[in-house]
Design a protein around this motif. Structure first.
Motif, PDB file in Angstrom:
ATOM      1  N   UNK A 318       0.825  -1.223   0.000  1.00  0.00           N
ATOM      2  CA  UNK A 318       0.000   0.000   0.000  1.00  0.00           C
ATOM      3  C   UNK A 318       0.852   1.263   0.000  1.00  0.00           C
ATOM      4  N   UNK A 319       1.854   1.264  -0.833  1.00  0.00           N
ATOM      5  CA  UNK A 319       2.699   2.439  -0.991  1.00  0.00           C
ATOM      6  C   UNK A 319       2.317   3.141  -2.295  1.00  0.00           C
ATOM      7  N   UNK A 320       1.949   4.433  -2.202  1.00  0.00           N
ATOM      8  CA  UNK A 320       1.575   5.157  -3.423  1.00  0.00           C
ATOM      9  C   UNK A 320       2.756   5.245  -4.378  1.00  0.00           C
ATOM     10  N   UNK A 321       2.477   5.093  -5.646  1.00  0.00           N
ATOM     11  CA  UNK A 321       3.573   5.161  -6.614  1.00  0.00           C
ATOM     12  C   UNK A 321       3.037   5.607  -7.957  1.00  0.00           C
ATOM     13  N   UNK A 322       3.972   5.894  -8.858  1.00  0.00           N
ATOM     14  CA  UNK A 322       3.579   6.131 -10.245  1.00  0.00           C
ATOM     15  C   UNK A 322       4.546   5.410 -11.163  1.00  0.00           C
ATOM     16  N   UNK A 323       4.079   5.181 -12.369  1.00  0.00           N
ATOM     17  CA  UNK A 323       4.916   4.532 -13.381  1.00  0.00           C
ATOM     18  C   UNK A 323       5.226   5.566 -14.445  1.00  0.00           C
ATOM     19  N   UNK A 324       6.498   5.701 -14.757  1.00  0.00           N
ATOM     20  CA  UNK A 324       6.854   6.583 -15.870  1.00  0.00           C
ATOM     21  C   UNK A 324       7.595   5.758 -16.918  1.00  0.00           C
ATOM     22  N   UNK A 325       7.523   6.227 -18.133  1.00  0.00           N
ATOM     23  CA  UNK A 325       8.329   5.564 -19.170  1.00  0.00           C
ATOM     24  C   UNK A 325       9.487   6.474 -19.518  1.00  0.00           C
ATOM     25  N   UNK A 326      10.669   5.908 -19.601  1.00  0.00           N
ATOM     26  CA  UNK A 326      11.845   6.723 -19.899  1.00  0.00           C
ATOM     27  C   UNK A 326      11.838   7.110 -21.381  1.00  0.00           C
ATOM     28  N   UNK A 334      21.859   0.071 -22.279  1.00  0.00           N
ATOM     29  CA  UNK A 334      21.516  -1.189 -22.948  1.00  0.00           C
ATOM     30  C   UNK A 334      20.042  -1.354 -23.237  1.00  0.00           C
ATOM     31  N   UNK A 335      19.223  -0.454 -22.713  1.00  0.00           N
ATOM     32  CA  UNK A 335      17.773  -0.643 -22.793  1.00  0.00           C
ATOM     33  C   UNK A 335      17.206  -0.178 -24.123  1.00  0.00           C
ATOM     34  N   UNK A 336      16.222  -0.906 -24.614  1.00  0.00           N
ATOM     35  CA  UNK A 336      15.465  -0.465 -25.787  1.00  0.00           C
ATOM     36  C   UNK A 336      14.196   0.247 -25.315  1.00  0.00           C
ATOM     37  N   UNK A 337      13.762  -0.155 -24.133  1.00  0.00           N
ATOM     38  CA  UNK A 337      12.538   0.400 -23.580  1.00  0.00           C
ATOM     39  C   UNK A 337      12.588   0.218 -22.073  1.00  0.00           C
ATOM     40  N   UNK A 338      12.110   1.208 -21.332  1.00  0.00           N
ATOM     41  CA  UNK A 338      12.248   1.117 -19.878  1.00  0.00           C
ATOM     42  C   UNK A 338      11.148   1.876 -19.152  1.00  0.00           C
ATOM     43  N   UNK A 339      10.602   1.219 -18.137  1.00  0.00           N
ATOM     44  CA  UNK A 339       9.672   1.887 -17.231  1.00  0.00           C
ATOM     45  C   UNK A 339      10.322   2.017 -15.867  1.00  0.00           C
ATOM     46  N   UNK A 340      10.138   3.157 -15.235  1.00  0.00           N
ATOM     47  CA  UNK A 340      10.570   3.307 -13.848  1.00  0.00           C
ATOM     48  C   UNK A 340       9.349   3.330 -12.952  1.00  0.00           C
ATOM     49  N   UNK A 341       9.448   2.675 -11.797  1.00  0.00           N
ATOM     50  CA  UNK A 341       8.438   2.803 -10.763  1.00  0.00           C
ATOM     51  C   UNK A 341       8.981   3.799  -9.750  1.00  0.00           C
ATOM     52  N   UNK A 342       8.148   4.763  -9.396  1.00  0.00           N
ATOM     53  CA  UNK A 342       8.582   5.768  -8.433  1.00  0.00           C
ATOM     54  C   UNK A 342       7.633   5.758  -7.250  1.00  0.00           C
ATOM     55  N   UNK A 343       8.192   5.597  -6.063  1.00  0.00           N
ATOM     56  CA  UNK A 343       7.383   5.510  -4.860  1.00  0.00           C
ATOM     57  C   UNK A 343       7.250   6.906  -4.232  1.00  0.00           C
ATOM     58  N   UNK A 344       6.143   7.088  -3.558  1.00  0.00           N
ATOM     59  CA  UNK A 344       5.895   8.393  -2.924  1.00  0.00           C
ATOM     60  C   UNK A 344       6.692   8.517  -1.635  1.00  0.00           C
ATOM     61  N   UNK A 345       7.508   9.568  -1.549  1.00  0.00           N
ATOM     62  CA  UNK A 345       8.246   9.856  -0.316  1.00  0.00           C
ATOM     63  C   UNK A 345       7.701  11.160   0.262  1.00  0.00           C
TER      64      UNK A 345
END
Length: 431
Positions: A318-326, A334-345
């Motif tokens: 139950x930690x608020x977060x968002x998903x962003x795409x780089x 090395x990445x062709x595609x990447x998502x980051x998960x960012x947690x709310x601090x």
RNA sequence: GGAGAGGUGGCCGAGUGGUUGAAGGCGCAGCACUGGAAAUGCUGUUUAGGGGAAACUUUAACGAGGGUUCGAAUCCCUCCCUCUCCGCCA
């Protein structure tokens, strides 16, 4: 590593895609030229070698037919053989040199951003994909997690710095137990989701780091052993991906999904002054990593599933977060595609990266020669490799401490962790 | 650390100077046999690069690198790795 054939056949396309990472950073022209020269030399050398092989076959045949082994006919052939060998001896070193230059240049070239990767210059252009858990965002003001931690007596920085250096931390009592609980929880959850747990070596050789593309470009990001060709792993991605290096798998074995808990070691060169406090940026931190080896046809859907598997941990906690795409300008090497998960601090009033989920396609597989064979099909293909944090444990701990902080200074333990920790609340204790 | 043994194809395992890219086996694929399957029999089955529209052709590879030779898996040198025994040790 990019496919040389692709560079040769579609130079404009490759250059255009590379430019999306930042115009002028990468130039494939030298590669094209070296490739051209190399192939020309190869043809010539190969023709000479064919003649040499021919002579080596004619000589015993003639002798069998009755030619005098010491006669002029044989001697002439031997002489020609010697001459051809000398010529080869001149071409070979030049060809080798070109090949090694080519290799060096290829290894320094990053992966091509995927066709769907949003175009942008830097992290400011990373689009948000979705948000989760707004309702769990706490409303009262909170202390930063390192202050909570010190008050609760569960983490100590000074002593860790004495023992090692800055950017090291020591967890104590409930802090150590909470870290362990998080690791167990994450592993249990990911193994239940179908990932097979592995506990890999924490030291790896240069070849392994090259395959996953930390080398040659990012040598100063890892700790290296002085007397051995061994490095401390910056992430479990390295040993786990390299588990299948130089192997030919059966198509039926795919997908292979692994999860691994390991400490990770990073020099954080160039991060001076950033996140100097707390659990956010350390030379040593714990992480549960997810790694997949998949059929190219499945790589996109496996990537989406990987992101969901990482998200599932945050949701369970139950930690608020968002998903962003780089975007193309922020994408890892090395990445062709990447998502980051960012947690709310809440103490920082912003989202912080807690997981990075990348699809490398065949980039790492090519560098590490990780291939598979499809029943009934000729030849081999490169697998696609994917990985993501599921999750960074230290940062998760920071997020738990802050998001579960109560107005009275205590910290509630997320429900799913309570069975692991054997308690529901952390109170302030004397240190 | 000391002593010894060894590194060959997807796997096991032969092979000590000349059609050996590599016997034999396993595995895998196809065919035959079968109502179907098992068993059996036959056939096929390495990878990477170059040239070619293709058919095809050519080169390389027996841990890595060098050397001897017209010719090296086979002989010589250097390095790496693995295993066994002893020592040490969680």
């Amino acid at each position: 590593m990019l496919d040389l054939k692709q560079i040769r056949e579609n130079p404009q396309y490759v250059q255009d895609r590379l430019n999306l990472r930042g115009a002028g950073q990468y130039d494939i022209q030298p590669i094209l030229e070296l490739d051209q020269q190399q192939r020309q030399l190869e043809q010539e050398r190969s023709r000479l070698q064919a003649r040499s092989n021919e002579i080596a076959k004619i000589i015993p045949a003639k002798i069998k037919q009755g030619s005098d082994p010491k006669g002029s006919e044989i001697l002439e052939l031997r002489e020609e053989g010697n001459k051809v060998k000398t010529e080869i001896g001149e071409l070979e070193p030049r060809e080798k040199e070109l090949k090694s230059q080519l290799e060096t240049l290829l290894l320094a070239l990053p992966n091509l951003p995927s066709e769907t990767t949003p175009i942008g210059k830097n992290e400011d252009d990373n689009p948000e994909v979705r948000r989760w858990g707004e309702e769990y965002k706490i409303q009262h003001s909170v202390l930063p997690h390192w202050e909570i931690g010190e008050k609760l007596g569960i983490l100590n920085s000074d002593r860790a710095v004495k023992v090692a250096q800055s950017r090291f931390i020591m967890l104590k009592g409930a802090g150590a137990a909470l870290e362990r609980a998080l690791i167990s929880f994450m592993l249990d959850k990911q193994t239940a989701a179908g990932y097979i747990e592995v506990l890999p070596p924490l030291l790896v050789n240069s070849q392994s780091l090259t395959a996953t593309s930390q080398l040659p470009k990012f040598a100063d990001e890892s700790f290296k052993c002085q007397d051995d060709d061994l490095w401390l792993i910056p992430t479990a991605e390295v040993p786990v991906t390299n588990l299948y290096r130089d192997e030919i798998l059966e198509a039926s074995q795919l997908p292979i999904r692994h999860c691994a808990y390991t400490p990770c070691f990073r020099r954080e060169a160039g991060a001076y002054g950033r996140d100097t406090k707390g659990l956010i940026r350390l030379h040593q931190f714990n992480k549960v990593e997810l790694v997949k080896f998949v059929h190219p046809d499945k790589s996109e859907e496996e990537h989406q599933a990987l992101v969901r598997d990482a998200e599932a941990i945050l949701q369970a906690l139950k930690l608020p977060y968002r998903v962003i795409e780089l975007c193309t300008g922020d994408l890892g090497f090395g990445a062709a595609r990447c998502y980051d998960l960012e947690v709310w601090l809440p103490s920082a009033n912003k989202y912080r990266e807690i997981s990075s989920c990348s699809n490398f396609r065949d980039f790492q597989a090519r560098r590490g020669s990780i291939r598979f064979k499809e029943a009934g099909k000729k030849g081999t293909q490169f697998v696609h490799t994917l990985n993501g944090s599921g999750l960074a444990v230290g940062r998760t701990m920071a997020a738990v401490l802050e998001n579960y902080q109560q107005p009275d200074g205590t910290v509630k333990i997320p429900e799913v962790l309570q069975p692991y920790l054997g308690r529901e609340v952390l109170y302030e204790t004397a240190t």
